[in-house]
Design a protein around this motif. Sequence first.
Motif, mmCIF file in Angstrom:
data_model
loop_
_atom_site.group_PDB
_atom_site.id
_atom_site.type_symbol
_atom_site.label_atom_id
_atom_site.label_comp_id
_atom_site.label_asym_id
_atom_site.label_seq_id
_atom_site.Cartn_x
_atom_site.Cartn_y
_atom_site.Cartn_z
ATOM 1 N N ASP A 12 0.884 -1.464 0.261
ATOM 2 C CA ASP A 12 0.283 0.261 -0.259
ATOM 3 C C ASP A 12 0.486 0.746 0.045
ATOM 4 O OD1 ASP A 12 -2.286 1.070 0.144
ATOM 5 O OD2 ASP A 12 -1.708 1.986 2.453
ATOM 6 N N LEU A 13 1.688 1.244 0.693
ATOM 7 C CA LEU A 13 2.617 2.197 0.911
ATOM 8 C C LEU A 13 3.702 2.488 0.323
ATOM 9 C CD1 LEU A 13 3.276 4.600 2.660
ATOM 10 C CD2 LEU A 13 4.811 3.414 4.067
ATOM 11 N N MET A 14 5.162 2.010 0.309
ATOM 12 C CA MET A 14 5.809 1.604 -1.005
ATOM 13 C C MET A 14 5.437 1.602 -2.292
ATOM 14 S SD MET A 14 7.694 2.396 1.849
ATOM 15 C CE MET A 14 8.848 2.570 0.841
ATOM 16 N N ARG A 15 5.076 0.119 -2.735
ATOM 17 C CA ARG A 15 4.622 -0.170 -3.831
ATOM 18 C C ARG A 15 3.129 -0.704 -4.394
ATOM 19 N NH1 ARG A 15 8.942 1.236 -3.301
ATOM 20 N NH2 ARG A 15 11.005 0.569 -3.599
ATOM 21 N N PRO A 16 2.564 0.719 -4.618
ATOM 22 C CA PRO A 16 1.095 0.377 -4.731
ATOM 23 C C PRO A 16 0.848 -0.585 -6.205
ATOM 24 C CG PRO A 16 1.389 2.425 -4.283
ATOM 25 C CD PRO A 16 2.664 1.721 -4.892
ATOM 26 N N PHE A 20 -1.933 -3.125 -8.087
ATOM 27 C CA PHE A 20 -2.400 -3.269 -8.874
ATOM 28 C C PHE A 20 -2.531 -4.562 -9.697
ATOM 29 C CE2 PHE A 20 -3.022 0.755 -7.578
ATOM 30 C CZ PHE A 20 -4.283 1.689 -7.864
ATOM 31 N N GLN A 38 -11.252 -1.383 5.492
ATOM 32 C CA GLN A 38 -10.400 -1.376 6.694
ATOM 33 C C GLN A 38 -9.884 -1.737 7.058
ATOM 34 O OE1 GLN A 38 -13.057 -0.358 9.565
ATOM 35 N NE2 GLN A 38 -14.177 1.053 7.427
ATOM 36 N N THR A 40 -5.937 -3.281 7.556
ATOM 37 C CA THR A 40 -4.432 -2.117 7.644
ATOM 38 C C THR A 40 -3.595 -2.755 7.373
ATOM 39 O OG1 THR A 40 -5.143 -2.600 10.058
ATOM 40 C CG2 THR A 40 -5.907 -0.293 9.005
ATOM 41 N N PRO B 410 -8.804 2.629 11.057
ATOM 42 C CA PRO B 410 -8.481 2.475 9.679
ATOM 43 C C PRO B 410 -7.839 3.670 8.746
ATOM 44 C CG PRO B 410 -9.657 0.958 9.967
ATOM 45 C CD PRO B 410 -9.710 1.357 11.142
ATOM 46 N N TYR B 413 -5.104 5.268 9.980
ATOM 47 C CA TYR B 413 -3.890 5.021 8.898
ATOM 48 C C TYR B 413 -3.837 4.860 7.657
ATOM 49 C CZ TYR B 413 -1.467 0.316 8.089
ATOM 50 O OH TYR B 413 -0.416 -0.629 8.039
ATOM 51 N N ARG B 414 -5.250 5.426 7.347
ATOM 52 C CA ARG B 414 -5.370 5.713 5.349
ATOM 53 C C ARG B 414 -3.810 7.387 5.275
ATOM 54 N NH1 ARG B 414 -7.819 1.407 4.091
ATOM 55 N NH2 ARG B 414 -6.009 0.311 4.528
ATOM 56 N N HIS B 417 -0.915 7.416 6.133
ATOM 57 C CA HIS B 417 0.128 6.824 4.547
ATOM 58 C C HIS B 417 0.316 6.781 3.956
ATOM 59 C CE1 HIS B 417 0.018 1.496 4.852
ATOM 60 N NE2 HIS B 417 0.992 2.888 6.185
ATOM 61 N N LEU B 420 2.626 9.845 5.152
ATOM 62 C CA LEU B 420 4.139 9.035 4.761
ATOM 63 C C LEU B 420 4.420 9.299 3.174
ATOM 64 C CD1 LEU B 420 6.083 7.543 7.245
ATOM 65 C CD2 LEU B 420 5.332 5.830 7.220
ATOM 66 N N PRO B 452 8.563 5.738 -3.009
ATOM 67 C CA PRO B 452 6.635 4.654 -3.670
ATOM 68 C C PRO B 452 7.523 6.195 -4.560
ATOM 69 C CG PRO B 452 6.579 6.023 -1.636
ATOM 70 C CD PRO B 452 7.867 5.788 -1.653
ATOM 71 N N ASP B 453 6.577 5.881 -6.031
ATOM 72 C CA ASP B 453 6.513 6.812 -7.034
ATOM 73 C C ASP B 453 4.860 7.491 -7.169
ATOM 74 O OD1 ASP B 453 5.829 4.503 -7.975
ATOM 75 O OD2 ASP B 453 7.099 4.389 -10.004
ATOM 76 N N GLN B 454 4.155 6.757 -6.457
ATOM 77 C CA GLN B 454 2.791 7.036 -6.331
ATOM 78 C C GLN B 454 1.758 6.720 -5.510
ATOM 79 O OE1 GLN B 454 0.476 2.966 -7.854
ATOM 80 N NE2 GLN B 454 1.926 3.975 -9.707
ATOM 81 N N PRO B 455 1.026 7.781 -5.255
ATOM 82 C CA PRO B 455 -0.036 7.534 -3.144
ATOM 83 C C PRO B 455 -0.438 6.386 -3.642
ATOM 84 C CG PRO B 455 -0.848 9.229 -5.286
ATOM 85 C CD PRO B 455 -0.206 8.367 -5.968
ATOM 86 N N PRO B 456 -0.435 5.787 -2.008
ATOM 87 C CA PRO B 456 -0.886 4.905 -1.593
ATOM 88 C C PRO B 456 -1.636 3.707 -2.721
ATOM 89 C CG PRO B 456 -0.181 5.439 0.377
ATOM 90 C CD PRO B 456 -0.848 7.419 -0.790
ATOM 91 N N PHE B 457 -1.696 2.379 -2.232
ATOM 92 C CA PHE B 457 -2.866 1.786 -2.540
ATOM 93 C C PHE B 457 -4.073 2.059 -2.580
ATOM 94 C CE2 PHE B 457 -5.768 -1.632 -3.953
ATOM 95 C CZ PHE B 457 -5.916 -1.739 -4.754
ATOM 96 N N HIS B 458 -4.961 2.384 -1.554
ATOM 97 C CA HIS B 458 -6.096 2.751 -0.880
ATOM 98 C C HIS B 458 -6.917 3.905 -1.245
ATOM 99 C CE1 HIS B 458 -7.158 -1.125 0.983
ATOM 100 N NE2 HIS B 458 -5.561 -0.933 2.056
ATOM 101 N N GLN B 460 -5.595 5.536 -4.294
ATOM 102 C CA GLN B 460 -6.262 5.407 -5.825
ATOM 103 C C GLN B 460 -7.468 4.512 -5.952
ATOM 104 O OE1 GLN B 460 -2.653 4.513 -8.604
ATOM 105 N NE2 GLN B 460 -0.905 4.404 -6.491
ATOM 106 N N TRP B 461 -7.240 3.935 -5.249
ATOM 107 C CA TRP B 461 -8.397 2.800 -5.566
ATOM 108 C C TRP B 461 -9.375 3.507 -4.701
ATOM 109 C CZ3 TRP B 461 -9.323 -1.791 -7.660
ATOM 110 C CH2 TRP B 461 -10.857 -2.392 -7.383
ATOM 111 N N ARG B 464 -10.247 6.144 -7.826
ATOM 112 C CA ARG B 464 -11.241 5.414 -9.015
ATOM 113 C C ARG B 464 -12.816 5.779 -8.161
ATOM 114 N NH1 ARG B 464 -6.879 0.909 -11.259
ATOM 115 N NH2 ARG B 464 -4.778 2.347 -10.869
#
Lengths: 242, 467
Positions: A12-16, A20, A38, A40, B410, B413-414, B417, B420, B452-458, B460-461, B464
Amino acid sequence: MKIGLWITCLVDLMRPRIGFATLNLVRATGHSIEIPEQQTCCGQPGFNSGDTSAGRAMAMQFLKHFESFDAVVLASGSCAAMIRHDYPRLFANQPEYQVRFQELGQRTFELSEFLLRHPFDLPPTTQRFSGRLTYHDSCSGLRTLGIRSGPRQLLQRIPGVEIVEMPDREVCCGFGGAFSVKLGDIATRMAENKCRSILATGVDAVVGGDLGCLLTIEGRLRREGHSLPVWHWAEVLAGTVT
Amino acid sequence: MPESAQFKKNAQRQLNNTGLQANLQRFGQRFAKARAIAIAELEDFSGLRQRATAWRDLTLANLDDWLIRFETHAQRMGTQVHWATTAAEVNQIVLEIAHKNKVRKVIKSKSMVSEETGLNAALQQSGIDTIETDLGEYILQLAGEPPSHLVAPALHKNVEEVADLFQEHHHTPRQTDIPTLCREARHQLRPHFLSADMGISGGNFLVADTGALVLLTNEGNARLVTTLPRVHVAITGIEKVIPSLDALAPLLRLLPRSATGQSITNDVSLLTGPRRPGDLEGPEEHHVILVDGGRSELLGSELQPALRCIRCGACMNHCPVYQNIGGHAYGWVYPGPIGAVLTPAYLGLEHARDLPQAATLCGACEVVCPVSIPLPDLLRVWRQRSVSRGLRPWPERVLLRLWLWCAMHPLLYRWIHRRLSWLLRQLANDSGQITYFPGLTDWTQGRNLKAPDQPPFHAQWAQRHRS
């Protein structure tokens, strides 16, 4: 089948991108996917540091958000091992929870385990890697879950991919979670040894299944001035890297 | 403060010790590779391992009964059995036996328990000449160093260092040919074997139903130590008792294979009491000292499986941490994963607080342990005790609390992240690499961290799904 996708905290943080790629691969199996918002962390940082109550708290949170799924998939051997192997042990004194964690653990799959059980076609892409790869066996996945041939088999489905095994391939890279920031000198030396083994293969890229190891290997390679690409194998399979 | 309390510093020193590093590299995976071959020769390793484990667990479940059974049978054959709770008691018992028998010279075969008690120093202080006769231990006695490995105690030394030691202590021309050095040691030791009044050995196993002491050696020195002098004293931990010769069989097959990859050790001795009328050899007195030294504290605890240990050294031969820092960094008698479990037990956690942290929990040790000791789990037990006794440094405690609190919330946490992720990008250089991170220098001193070269996965999700 309803799949719950778990995105590890590091991904999640380092390599999204790894998240994907995982999503695309699981989608390719044709099952419906949900990503509970929810979620984490699986709790390893606490559990492996000796904070059992933290491990239990995170386990309960996982149960709450994922118990309703037919299967849970995640792209990390160490988190999958935590969920399948350690969660039930954390509830040895509460048999009813232990049973629920055991059942959920049986439905929780590291990505390669899931993809080997569910037929899929490689997602269409314009970025199909071809060349020589070496695969780093991450410890928890390897020894706790027995993940050894799965990712290799999957990678070999890609035309033009050749896997070259590195010397001492089952030796730890030195990540070890908090170990890598508590005993940095030893961790660095272990990473150095691992990188030497990787470089000895003369491959075009190194892949692995756990981001902690990948950050370690990449971090050491870059510090030594090497530009060898370091990817999660899911990125290669999903066709998001070349 | 014992050396074991300084693990991090010791490890740093050993990593920068170029001589040691060269020796460790030369040794490399030699034992591990030999073990793999020897284990593959077995028809059913996992079955054998299960049986060995079950035999060890059987005696540990009722250790007191089995020890008394051993004592009864040993006494019946004339062995004098002594019980020692502490290291000091062990040394006192040995000294009493020595004084009673007017002992002036002691020869020793390998005994790790005597390393626990500092026996050599105690004997020397009482004016008793003490000579180690295991080649590795002999080299270390000349060098004034403790062992760094369970079965290859002088693994950290190379031929050149041994050549220097022999030249200095033997006053002989310097030799670097290994067989010549071995001959020289034998030549030096032979008069001691013949003139010693007392022999001291360890004990690999105690057989309860026969009262036998089992010794496994490769050099034959233990046979001389236990038979030539008038008095033989064996010092061994209380956990070493096994029920019968049936239990010995699987252990005998596993121990040397796990240790050095040998299918059997050169000498297997089963010693039953002193010399009897008509015997050709043997001591006049035979003593066995059963040592607790903290072992009974482990009984009935989560750490009890550690007492199964048969001291083969496979865990350290396969430990990537041990392989890089050697045995001395652990700071006490037992190095490697098993040492990281036993040292806090025998010395106290506060004297070894970093040892349970000295592992990535990679699990290589557990896989090769011939008696299935779950070493990573046991290290985690010590980590749990460190946390519950408040022995971890305060920044670690604060961070863990903070992490847990955030992970339980959560939305927070989001948000963290996302912040961070942004912060990491700010800290990165033009090529996206972080080479210094305040508070994380243990990482950045030897490794970059690619931001990281993009925002956190969640993040972005969520976007979208909103759009």
